[in-house]
Design a protein around this motif. Structure first.
Motif, PDB file in Angstrom:
ATOM      1  N   THR A 347      14.996 -57.579   2.625  1.00 57.28           N
ATOM      2  CA  THR A 347      15.892 -57.946   3.733  1.00 57.28           C
ATOM      3  C   THR A 347      15.756 -59.416   4.080  1.00 57.28           C
ATOM      4  O   THR A 347      16.757 -60.118   4.284  1.00 57.28           O
ATOM      5  CB  THR A 347      15.583 -57.087   4.971  1.00 57.28           C
ATOM      6  OG1 THR A 347      15.758 -55.702   4.645  1.00 57.28           O
ATOM      7  CG2 THR A 347      16.520 -57.440   6.119  1.00 57.28           C
ATOM      8  N   CYS A 361      22.864 -54.139   8.994  1.00 57.18           N
ATOM      9  CA  CYS A 361      21.640 -54.758   9.516  1.00 57.18           C
ATOM     10  C   CYS A 361      20.939 -53.820  10.507  1.00 57.18           C
ATOM     11  O   CYS A 361      19.719 -53.655  10.464  1.00 57.18           O
ATOM     12  CB  CYS A 361      21.986 -56.093  10.181  1.00 57.18           C
ATOM     13  SG  CYS A 361      20.585 -56.953  10.919  1.00 57.18           S
ATOM     14  N   SER A 365      17.187 -51.951  10.227  1.00 52.21           N
ATOM     15  CA  SER A 365      16.150 -52.021  11.261  1.00 52.21           C
ATOM     16  C   SER A 365      15.724 -50.627  11.707  1.00 52.21           C
ATOM     17  O   SER A 365      14.542 -50.398  12.004  1.00 52.21           O
ATOM     18  CB  SER A 365      16.631 -52.845  12.459  1.00 52.21           C
ATOM     19  OG  SER A 365      17.749 -52.243  13.080  1.00 52.21           O
ATOM     20  N   HIS A 369      12.003 -49.179  11.305  1.00 52.86           N
ATOM     21  CA  HIS A 369      11.333 -48.588  12.474  1.00 52.86           C
ATOM     22  C   HIS A 369      10.680 -47.258  12.081  1.00 52.86           C
ATOM     23  O   HIS A 369       9.508 -47.001  12.390  1.00 52.86           O
ATOM     24  CB  HIS A 369      12.365 -48.389  13.577  1.00 52.86           C
ATOM     25  CG  HIS A 369      11.784 -47.994  14.891  1.00 52.86           C
ATOM     26  ND1 HIS A 369      12.556 -47.552  15.953  1.00 52.86           N
ATOM     27  CD2 HIS A 369      10.498 -47.953  15.339  1.00 52.86           C
ATOM     28  CE1 HIS A 369      11.769 -47.285  16.975  1.00 52.86           C
ATOM     29  NE2 HIS A 369      10.522 -47.507  16.630  1.00 52.86           N
ATOM     30  N   TYR A 432      19.115 -51.975  17.909  1.00 54.75           N
ATOM     31  CA  TYR A 432      18.775 -52.299  16.521  1.00 54.75           C
ATOM     32  C   TYR A 432      19.661 -53.430  16.006  1.00 54.75           C
ATOM     33  O   TYR A 432      20.807 -53.578  16.422  1.00 54.75           O
ATOM     34  CB  TYR A 432      18.957 -51.071  15.624  1.00 54.75           C
ATOM     35  CG  TYR A 432      17.940 -49.976  15.871  1.00 54.75           C
ATOM     36  CD1 TYR A 432      16.663 -50.062  15.344  1.00 54.75           C
ATOM     37  CD2 TYR A 432      18.253 -48.857  16.641  1.00 54.75           C
ATOM     38  CE1 TYR A 432      15.725 -49.065  15.557  1.00 54.75           C
ATOM     39  CE2 TYR A 432      17.328 -47.854  16.869  1.00 54.75           C
ATOM     40  CZ  TYR A 432      16.063 -47.958  16.316  1.00 54.75           C
ATOM     41  OH  TYR A 432      15.144 -46.977  16.549  1.00 54.75           O
ATOM     42  N   SER A 434      18.480 -57.122  15.153  1.00 56.11           N
ATOM     43  CA  SER A 434      18.226 -58.462  15.694  1.00 56.11           C
ATOM     44  C   SER A 434      18.612 -59.517  14.654  1.00 56.11           C
ATOM     45  O   SER A 434      19.162 -59.205  13.604  1.00 56.11           O
ATOM     46  CB  SER A 434      16.745 -58.611  16.053  1.00 56.11           C
ATOM     47  OG  SER A 434      15.948 -58.630  14.882  1.00 56.11           O
ATOM     48  N   CYS A 437      17.222 -58.619  11.473  1.00 58.33           N
ATOM     49  CA  CYS A 437      17.444 -57.202  11.130  1.00 58.33           C
ATOM     50  C   CYS A 437      16.223 -56.354  11.464  1.00 58.33           C
ATOM     51  O   CYS A 437      15.732 -55.564  10.649  1.00 58.33           O
ATOM     52  CB  CYS A 437      17.827 -57.050   9.660  1.00 58.33           C
ATOM     53  SG  CYS A 437      19.459 -57.746   9.288  1.00 58.33           S
ATOM     54  N   TRP A 438      15.715 -56.554  12.660  1.00 58.08           N
ATOM     55  CA  TRP A 438      14.592 -55.776  13.180  1.00 58.08           C
ATOM     56  C   TRP A 438      14.982 -55.321  14.586  1.00 58.08           C
ATOM     57  O   TRP A 438      16.135 -55.453  15.009  1.00 58.08           O
ATOM     58  CB  TRP A 438      13.320 -56.638  13.150  1.00 58.08           C
ATOM     59  CG  TRP A 438      12.076 -56.015  13.722  1.00 58.08           C
ATOM     60  CD1 TRP A 438      11.278 -56.517  14.697  1.00 58.08           C
ATOM     61  CD2 TRP A 438      11.470 -54.770  13.348  1.00 58.08           C
ATOM     62  NE1 TRP A 438      10.223 -55.691  14.943  1.00 58.08           N
ATOM     63  CE2 TRP A 438      10.312 -54.594  14.133  1.00 58.08           C
ATOM     64  CE3 TRP A 438      11.811 -53.770  12.430  1.00 58.08           C
ATOM     65  CZ2 TRP A 438       9.498 -53.478  14.040  1.00 58.08           C
ATOM     66  CZ3 TRP A 438      10.990 -52.650  12.338  1.00 58.08           C
ATOM     67  CH2 TRP A 438       9.849 -52.522  13.129  1.00 58.08           C
ATOM     68  N   ILE A 439      14.054 -54.750  15.322  1.00 54.32           N
ATOM     69  CA  ILE A 439      14.333 -54.267  16.669  1.00 54.32           C
ATOM     70  C   ILE A 439      14.540 -55.452  17.617  1.00 54.32           C
ATOM     71  O   ILE A 439      13.797 -56.429  17.568  1.00 54.32           O
ATOM     72  CB  ILE A 439      13.172 -53.378  17.166  1.00 54.32           C
ATOM     73  CG1 ILE A 439      13.019 -52.163  16.246  1.00 54.32           C
ATOM     74  CG2 ILE A 439      13.393 -52.931  18.600  1.00 54.32           C
ATOM     75  CD1 ILE A 439      11.781 -51.351  16.512  1.00 54.32           C
TER      76      ILE A 439
END
Length: 561
Positions: A347, A361, A365, A369, A432, A434, A437-439
């Motif tokens: 990613t 994206c 995420s 998670h 979801y 960011s 591509c995360w929390i």
């Protein structure tokens, strides 16, 4: 008269223009809006600055005393904003900041002139509203016989305003007043957040749509009390950022007379003692320049970790193990973290391609998670199994059959993580996706990950300390012989390695702020969980080593033949 290089401007009635917009006629070479007292033209393919300025001048010639219909106003606004967007698209690199500010001032002036033509006399109260792709507007009018004690809040898609229009009307001779409220969805392309001049070198981000509030056709425009604007955040909120309620003053955004009354991760309430054009700007510290050496170290460590995760999985799958050995937690730690690190690595390498696909994206995420959480749940299961093993080796087999079967462990290992993710999606699906591509960090959503992780790390630390205490009491009974001293050193290394395997080293992540040394240590330890699993449970296992030797000898023997 027109020059030979200009196409003739065709003249049409308003009805003909609206028919053309409905695609019932072939587009004419030029577009003309005609209504009583108004003649505004825009030539086809108008992308030049002179053409745009000419259109704005025509709009500015409208007298403020005129009353126009909503359809007429929206059609003219559509023409003006379409023309401004074409100019920006065709000359985005050549337009200077001064020219942008000048265009913005002209667009604001003409928009406010147009919306003032929607104000008409009333004895009681009346309101008009419209919504276009580029701009929204609301006009509320009160007369001398208004029965309201307070006008309702004027709401638009991303903003709202509370104003004491009744009090303002009472201060006017005729007892009437009107407020015009507009929201510009694309105005930040002209009135950029970088026009907010501050002494500190920060990154400025426009957190709201640009709005304006005026009192058209009202003699006494003095406010009786401050006006409150509620501005919805249109971008991800950074808890470490500084928010400022600003208004536009010819060439820059300034804060005079405006203050933040209330804020959270979703919206901010601004209070201002005057009317103008407003926005919400967030200042954040400039990100440090990317450390190429640290990025390279990260890439190398993750790749090495992925290799050892794979080697550990192959060893667990191909080697024969004693009946009393339970590798289910170690296998699933390797599977979860191998997939999580691999997905995260891919990613980040292709982030520029993935980030524009917001749904994709957000899905990535969510999967990350789940994978990282399941990895931590399996670390906790491994800690429990290890504690039972150290406490009473003779009971591990029966205990395993009673309550720690492989099926039961798999249900716990993945169901807990799945439930957390599903509940998180249900509570805040927009949490979801960011920038990486995360929390997302806003609204405390990051605690859907940090919460379970903190609980597991705390429990694993308690279990790990208990294991150390019990191992220490066992080692004290050993005689100081060379072979037993060697065994003691091996057990000590295994114990320290187990600290990493159980995820306890992730605690370093809470203390890395500002310390590159701790950041490097955190990076190395937590990318090498697969390495430590491979060393402790494969390389340092006598049975596995013997099987390795047999495998290598068979391979060497075949090569010799």
């Amino acid at each position: 008269m027109h020059t030979p290089h200009q196409s003739p401007v065709a003249t049409y009635s308003l009805a003909h223009y609206l028919d053309y917009k409905g695609l019932t006629h072939t587009p004419p070479q030029g577009e003309v809006l005609i209504c009583p007292g108004i003649n505004i033209t825009l030539q086809e393919g108008c992308t030049g600055q002179n053409c745009f300025q000419n259109l704005l001048e025509q709009i500015e010639n409208i007298t403020s005393s005129q009353v126009l219909s909503v359809n007429t106003v929206t059609n003219i606004l559509t023409m003006a904003f379409n023309a401004s967007e074409k100019i920006l698209d065709s000359s985005s690199s050549s337009v200077s900041p001064t020219e942008l500010a000048s265009y913005g001032n002209r667009v604001l002036k003409t928009s406010e002139k147009l919306i003032s033509t929607l104000v008409k006399p009333t004895d009681t109260s009346d309101n008009v509203s419209f919504a276009l792709a580029a701009v929204e507007g609301q006009v509320f009018m009160v007369g001398p016989n208004v029965a309201l004690n307070k006008i309702p809040r004027l709401d638009m898609t991303n903003s709202s305003v509370d104003i004491d229009l009744i009090g303002i009307a009472k201060n006017n001779d005729k007892g009437s007043a009107a407020v015009a409220f507009m929201g510009y969805n694309t105005m930040e392309n002209l009135l950029k957040p970088d026009f907010f001049n501050t002494s500190n070198d920060t990154v400025k981000t426009m957190m709201s749509t640009v709005i304006s509030a005026t009192l058209p056709k009202t003699n006494n425009t003095k406010l009786t009390k401050p006006v409150n604007f509620t501005l919805k955040h249109i971008r991800e909120f950074d808890p470490n950022g500084s928010l400022s309620c600003v208004y536009w003053n010819i060439s820059e955004w300034i804060v005079d007379g405006c203050s933040v009354l209330e804020t959270n991760s979703s919206y901010t309430v601004c209070s201002c003692v005057h009317l103008s054009t407003f926005a919400l700007i967030m200042q954040t510290s400039r990100p440090p320049e990317s450390d190429s050496l640290l990025d390279l170290l990260n890439l190398v460590c993750v790749i090495v970790g992925l290799v050892f995760f794979s080697l550990a999985l192959l060893t667990f799958a191909l080697c024969q193990w004693s009946p009393g050995v339970n590798n289910v937690a170690r296998i699933n730690i390797c599977i979860s973290l191998l997939l999580a690190h691999l997905l995260f690595l891919l990613t980040q390498q292709f982030l520029s391609l993935i980030r524009p696909q917001q749904v994709f994206c957000a899905a990535i995420s969510g999967v990350l998670h789940f994978l990282f959480l399941s990895g931590f749940v399996w670390m906790f299961i491994e800690a429990v199994l290890l504690f039972i093993c150290v406490k009473n080796l003779s009971q591990i087999s029966s205990k395993k059959r009673e309550v720690l079967s492989t099926g039961f462990l798999c249900v716990i290992g993945y169901t807990v993580a799945l439930v957390v993710v599903v509940v998180s999606v249900g509570l805040l699906p927009e949490g979801y996706g960011s920038e990486h591509c995360w929390i997302k960090m806003d609204k405390g959503f990051i605690w859907s990950f940090l919460g379970p992780v903190c609980v597991i790390l705390a429990l694993n630390m308690i279990i790990f300390i208990n294991i150390i205490i019990k191992l220490n009491s066992t080692l004290k009974n050993l005689n100081a012989e060379v072979s037993q001293m060697k065994q003691t050193k091996t057990m000590t290394f295994k114990t320290l390695a187990q600290f990493v395997v159980l995820g306890c080293s992730w605690i370093l992540g809470f203390f890395t702020n500002g310390s590159k040394e701790l950041e490097i240590l955190f990076l190395i330890l937590n990318s090498q969980q697969g390495t430590f699993i491979f060393l402790v449970y494969c390389v340092l296992n006598n049975e596995v080593r013997q099987q390795y030797r047999k495998c290598f000898s068979l391979c060497c023997g075949r090569k010799q033949h």
